[in-house]
Design an enzyme around this catalytic site. Structure first.
Site, PDB file in Angstrom:
ATOM      1  N   LYS A  63      25.618 -66.260  72.320  1.00  0.00           N
ATOM      2  CA  LYS A  63      24.387 -66.871  71.160  1.00  0.00           C
ATOM      3  C   LYS A  63      24.345 -68.139  71.708  1.00  0.00           C
ATOM      4  O   LYS A  63      25.167 -68.852  72.321  1.00  0.00           O
ATOM      5  CB  LYS A  63      24.934 -66.807  70.007  1.00  0.00           C
ATOM      6  CG  LYS A  63      23.986 -67.173  68.971  1.00  0.00           C
ATOM      7  CD  LYS A  63      23.114 -65.708  68.455  1.00  0.00           C
ATOM      8  CE  LYS A  63      21.905 -65.887  67.583  1.00  0.00           C
ATOM      9  NZ  LYS A  63      21.506 -64.744  67.178  1.00  0.00           N
ATOM     10  N   ASP A  91      15.805 -66.944  68.047  1.00  0.00           N
ATOM     11  CA  ASP A  91      16.402 -66.687  66.612  1.00  0.00           C
ATOM     12  C   ASP A  91      15.623 -67.702  65.555  1.00  0.00           C
ATOM     13  O   ASP A  91      14.289 -67.963  65.973  1.00  0.00           O
ATOM     14  CB  ASP A  91      17.795 -67.117  66.990  1.00  0.00           C
ATOM     15  CG  ASP A  91      18.709 -66.520  65.775  1.00  0.00           C
ATOM     16  OD1 ASP A  91      18.992 -65.429  65.612  1.00  0.00           O
ATOM     17  OD2 ASP A  91      18.846 -67.357  64.921  1.00  0.00           O
TER      18      ASP A  91
HETATM   19  P1  NDP Z   1      12.226 -67.647  61.909  1.00  0.00           P
HETATM   20  O1  NDP Z   1      12.531 -69.101  62.228  1.00  0.00           O
HETATM   21  O2  NDP Z   1      11.194 -67.046  62.090  1.00  0.00           O
HETATM   22  O3  NDP Z   1      12.175 -67.947  60.228  1.00  0.00           O
HETATM   23  C1  NDP Z   1      13.529 -67.958  59.386  1.00  0.00           C
HETATM   24  C2  NDP Z   1      13.189 -68.140  58.028  1.00  0.00           C
HETATM   25  O4  NDP Z   1      14.192 -68.202  57.243  1.00  0.00           O
HETATM   26  C3  NDP Z   1      12.100 -69.107  57.358  1.00  0.00           C
HETATM   27  O5  NDP Z   1      11.404 -68.760  56.397  1.00  0.00           O
HETATM   28  C4  NDP Z   1      12.991 -70.370  57.059  1.00  0.00           C
HETATM   29  O6  NDP Z   1      12.345 -71.154  56.218  1.00  0.00           O
HETATM   30  C5  NDP Z   1      14.214 -69.555  56.470  1.00  0.00           C
HETATM   31  N1  NDP Z   1      15.366 -70.446  56.706  1.00  0.00           N
HETATM   32  C6  NDP Z   1      15.969 -70.596  57.915  1.00  0.00           C
HETATM   33  N2  NDP Z   1      17.028 -71.286  57.745  1.00  0.00           N
HETATM   34  C7  NDP Z   1      17.188 -71.728  56.224  1.00  0.00           C
HETATM   35  C8  NDP Z   1      18.092 -72.238  55.549  1.00  0.00           C
HETATM   36  N3  NDP Z   1      19.095 -72.784  56.102  1.00  0.00           N
HETATM   37  N4  NDP Z   1      17.907 -72.200  54.333  1.00  0.00           N
HETATM   38  C9  NDP Z   1      17.105 -71.278  53.900  1.00  0.00           C
HETATM   39  N5  NDP Z   1      15.926 -70.808  54.291  1.00  0.00           N
HETATM   40  C10 NDP Z   1      16.263 -70.857  55.593  1.00  0.00           C
HETATM   41  O7  NDP Z   1      13.893 -66.900  62.275  1.00  0.00           O
HETATM   42  P2  NDP Z   1      13.883 -65.497  62.299  1.00  0.00           P
HETATM   43  O8  NDP Z   1      13.265 -64.828  61.397  1.00  0.00           O
HETATM   44  O9  NDP Z   1      13.924 -65.012  63.662  1.00  0.00           O
HETATM   45  O10 NDP Z   1      15.375 -65.138  61.718  1.00  0.00           O
HETATM   46  C11 NDP Z   1      15.724 -65.064  60.550  1.00  0.00           C
HETATM   47  C12 NDP Z   1      17.070 -64.416  60.372  1.00  0.00           C
HETATM   48  O11 NDP Z   1      17.283 -63.242  61.026  1.00  0.00           O
HETATM   49  C13 NDP Z   1      18.415 -65.253  61.037  1.00  0.00           C
HETATM   50  O12 NDP Z   1      19.659 -64.958  60.535  1.00  0.00           O
HETATM   51  C14 NDP Z   1      18.361 -64.729  62.288  1.00  0.00           C
HETATM   52  O13 NDP Z   1      19.807 -64.923  63.054  1.00  0.00           O
HETATM   53  C15 NDP Z   1      18.366 -63.213  62.141  1.00  0.00           C
HETATM   54  N6  NDP Z   1      17.841 -62.085  63.259  1.00  0.00           N
HETATM   55  C16 NDP Z   1      16.776 -62.618  63.985  1.00  0.00           C
HETATM   56  C17 NDP Z   1      16.346 -61.555  65.066  1.00  0.00           C
HETATM   57  C18 NDP Z   1      15.039 -61.936  65.873  1.00  0.00           C
HETATM   58  O14 NDP Z   1      14.878 -61.082  66.581  1.00  0.00           O
HETATM   59  N7  NDP Z   1      14.477 -62.871  65.481  1.00  0.00           N
HETATM   60  C19 NDP Z   1      17.148 -60.752  65.212  1.00  0.00           C
HETATM   61  C20 NDP Z   1      18.397 -60.271  64.489  1.00  0.00           C
HETATM   62  C21 NDP Z   1      18.665 -61.052  63.405  1.00  0.00           C
HETATM   63  P3  NDP Z   1      12.009 -72.886  56.397  1.00  0.00           P
HETATM   64  O15 NDP Z   1      10.759 -72.564  57.422  1.00  0.00           O
HETATM   65  O16 NDP Z   1      12.068 -73.518  55.201  1.00  0.00           O
HETATM   66  O17 NDP Z   1      13.191 -73.063  57.542  1.00  0.00           O
HETATM   67  O1  2IT Z   2      20.624 -61.920  66.075  1.00  0.00           O
HETATM   68  C1  2IT Z   2      19.942 -61.374  67.055  1.00  0.00           C
HETATM   69  O2  2IT Z   2      20.147 -60.298  67.189  1.00  0.00           O
HETATM   70  C2  2IT Z   2      18.800 -61.993  67.815  1.00  0.00           C
HETATM   71  N1  2IT Z   2      18.229 -63.172  67.451  1.00  0.00           N
HETATM   72  C3  2IT Z   2      18.184 -61.154  69.045  1.00  0.00           C
HETATM   73  C4  2IT Z   2      18.901 -61.154  70.113  1.00  0.00           C
HETATM   74  C5  2IT Z   2      18.256 -60.615  71.272  1.00  0.00           C
HETATM   75  O3  2IT Z   2      18.777 -61.026  72.464  1.00  0.00           O
HETATM   76  O4  2IT Z   2      17.137 -60.170  71.252  1.00  0.00           O
END
Ligand code: NDP
Ligand code: 2IT
Length: 449
Positions: free
Chosen positions: A127, A167
């Site tokens: 990561k 992420d």
């Molecule tokens: P984005 O940046 O697209 O969206 C994140 C969302 O979560 C936003 O709405 C943001 O609100 C909110 N958020 C982030 N940090 C905080 C915080 N500290 N407190 C409150 N709200 C928060 O990220 P993703 O959708 O890609 O990721 C969301 C989650 O999913 C994370 O935990 C990530 O690790 C996990 N994940 C992502 C994957 C991917 O493929 N993208 C794969 C697997 C897991 P705001 O705009 O107000 O910050």
């Molecule tokens: O938390 C996760 O699994 C991710 N942010 C996606 C990782 C990836 O390599 O697609």
């Protein structure tokens, strides 16, 4: 209570990684499940196998200098934790958020090892990220930051070495800027070095949708084992980013209704008609890069915006925390249970506190832990790597079918392992055990390295 063989291992993790609470939490959760494994197979506690899994193979920390639009020099800190490469090149996303510390990246990298193992694909765990805050930054600033970040990171990457993706705060735009800089520095069009790319420059169909879609497949399969389905269910999805948006889309396709979503400023309830208006949400979040409050204002009557509130107080059948770590605590869990929640699927990484997880398991709520339920994103990243390696590009239907098969496989493996290790229905234990055994077997075969 930890197994007595595991207690000194955990004590050592605490001592050697001071102040890294999120990392401690992630390690503790896995160790809590491993007692059942070493009771059955004491050899897994030998040769410091578990100690080795808790120690990253490599941790990189670097300075990221860049110049903002006013001509001022800014400094951020960059990280890449290359945690475990027993199963394949390090694989895992990059997070840009002001709260990012080394311990944050270590917790995410640690989770990633087991998640990636669960997919059954040849990918190790890693990561990365930075404490850079993209909020309010211009596109030019984001590009210059990404270029500076990659200028240092590039020497540690490669399609056979380490393959980052997105992420929080890193989507296709940022992956594009980083890929462009990597290509320029290496003079190689090495598509397989990053995933989450755009379709016309080496990306895979379904990668954008994959994490959210996969999480919903996982919840759907948990429900089916109890002869239920998503049809007619009211769903809460926290966050409004990549994972949340495509969770909402798939819930809707399978007949459920998402009635609330959120961001760090507040949540919106939209319990009219089909629930959250996905097209409007996509327009505001993906195109305008706006806020949930803007969505509520644009949608108008029938919606309620609650600034600073907790989305978990809204009565619903299913909860899918899809924002960030520790966003759902024990009190929230008790409220959800009181309101009759039947299933919880973690779209985010470690969104439920240990207290909350206990409340759900004790109440008999179906609970899909992140390292299983949100593995669809990284699994589709591995499919993107396959397409890059064969210079091929698959259809949406074929790729989504692969994703569905992978998610069902992960679900079933977790369920079987939970059964085999004496905790039927406990997907937390099932996921940790299944992921651990695969990594441990490979590490053993590769010797002490
Ligand atoms: P984005 O940046 O697209 O969206 C994140 C969302 O979560 C936003 O709405 C943001 O609100 C909110 N958020 C982030 N940090 C905080 C915080 N500290 N407190 C409150 N709200 C928060 O990220 P993703 O959708 O890609 O990721 C969301 C989650 O999913 C994370 O935990 C990530 O690790 C996990 N994940 C992502 C994957 C991917 O493929 N993208 C794969 C697997 C897991 P705001 O705009 O107000 O910050
Ligand atoms: O938390 C996760 O699994 C991710 N942010 C996606 C990782 C990836 O390599 O697609």
């Amino acid at each position: 209570m930890l197994d007595e063989k595991l207690e000194p291992i955990y004590a050592d993790v605490l001592r050697r990684n001071p102040g890294e609470e999120e990392f401690h939490q992630a390690v503790r959760e896995v160790l809590d499940s491993l007692g059942a494994v070493i009771a059955k197979h004491p050899d897994y506690a030998e040769d410091a196998l578990i100690e080795r899994i808790c120690e990253p193979e490599r941790q990189i920390i670097f300075r990221v200098p860049w110049i903002d639009d006013k001509g001022r020099v800014q400094i951020n800190r960059g990280f890449r934790v290359q945690f475990n490469s027993a199963l394949g090149p390090y694989k895992g996303g990059i997070r840009f958020h002001p709260t990012v510390l080394l311990g944050t990246i270590k917790f995410l990298g640690f989770e990633q090892i087991f998640k990636n193992a669960l997919t059954g694909m040849p990918i190790g765990g890693g990561k990365g990220g930075s404490d850079f805050d993209p909020k309010g930054r211009s596109e030019g600033e984001i590009m210059r930051f990404c270029q500076s970040f990659m200028t240092e990171l590039a020497r540690h990457l490669g399609e056979y070495t380490d393959v980052p993706a997105g992420d929080i705060g890193v989507g296709q735009r940022e992956i594009g800027f980083m890929f462009g800089q990597y290509k320029r520095m290496t003079n190689r069009y090495e598509s397989g070095v990053l995933t989450g790319k755009g379709l016309i420059w080496g990306g895979s169909r379904v990668r954008t949708e994959a994490t959210g879609y996969g999480a919903v497949y996982f919840v759907d399969r948990m429900l089916k084992r109890r002869n239920q389905g998503l049809e007619g269910k009211k769903v809460l999805v926290s966050g409004a980013g990549n994972v949340a948006i495509y969770t909402i889309e798939k819930v809707r396709q399978l007949g459920g209704r998402v009635i609330a979503c959120s961001d760090s400023d507040g949540y919106v309830v939209d319990d009219t008609g089909a629930g959250i208006d996905l097209e409007l949400l996509k327009e505001i979040k993906e195109k305008q890069r706006g806020r949930v409050a803007d969505y509520a204002a644009a949608r108008g009557a029938g919606t309620t915006y609650v600034p600073g509130g907790r989305i978990w107080e809204v009565p619903a059948d299913i909860a899918m925390p899809s924002a960030t770590q520790n966003e759902l605590n024990g009190q929230d869990a008790r409220t959800l249970v009181k309101n009759g929640v039947v299933a919880v699927g973690e779209g985010a990484n470690m969104p439920c506190t240990p207290d909350a997880v206990r409340v759900f398991l004790d109440a008999g709520v179906l609970f899909g832990p992140g390292k299983a339920a949100n593995a669809g994103g990284v699994a589709t990243s591995a499919l993107e790597m396959q397409q890059n390696a064969s210079r091929d590009s698959w259809t949406f239907e074929a790729t989504e079918q692969r994703l569905a098969t992978i998610m069902n496989g992960i679900h079933d493996r977790c369920a079987e392992m939970a059964e085999e290790y004496g905790a039927p229905g406990n997907y937390v234990l099932g996921a940790n055990v299944a992921g651990f055994i695969r990594v441990a077997e490979a590490m053993r075969a590769l010797g002490v390295v």
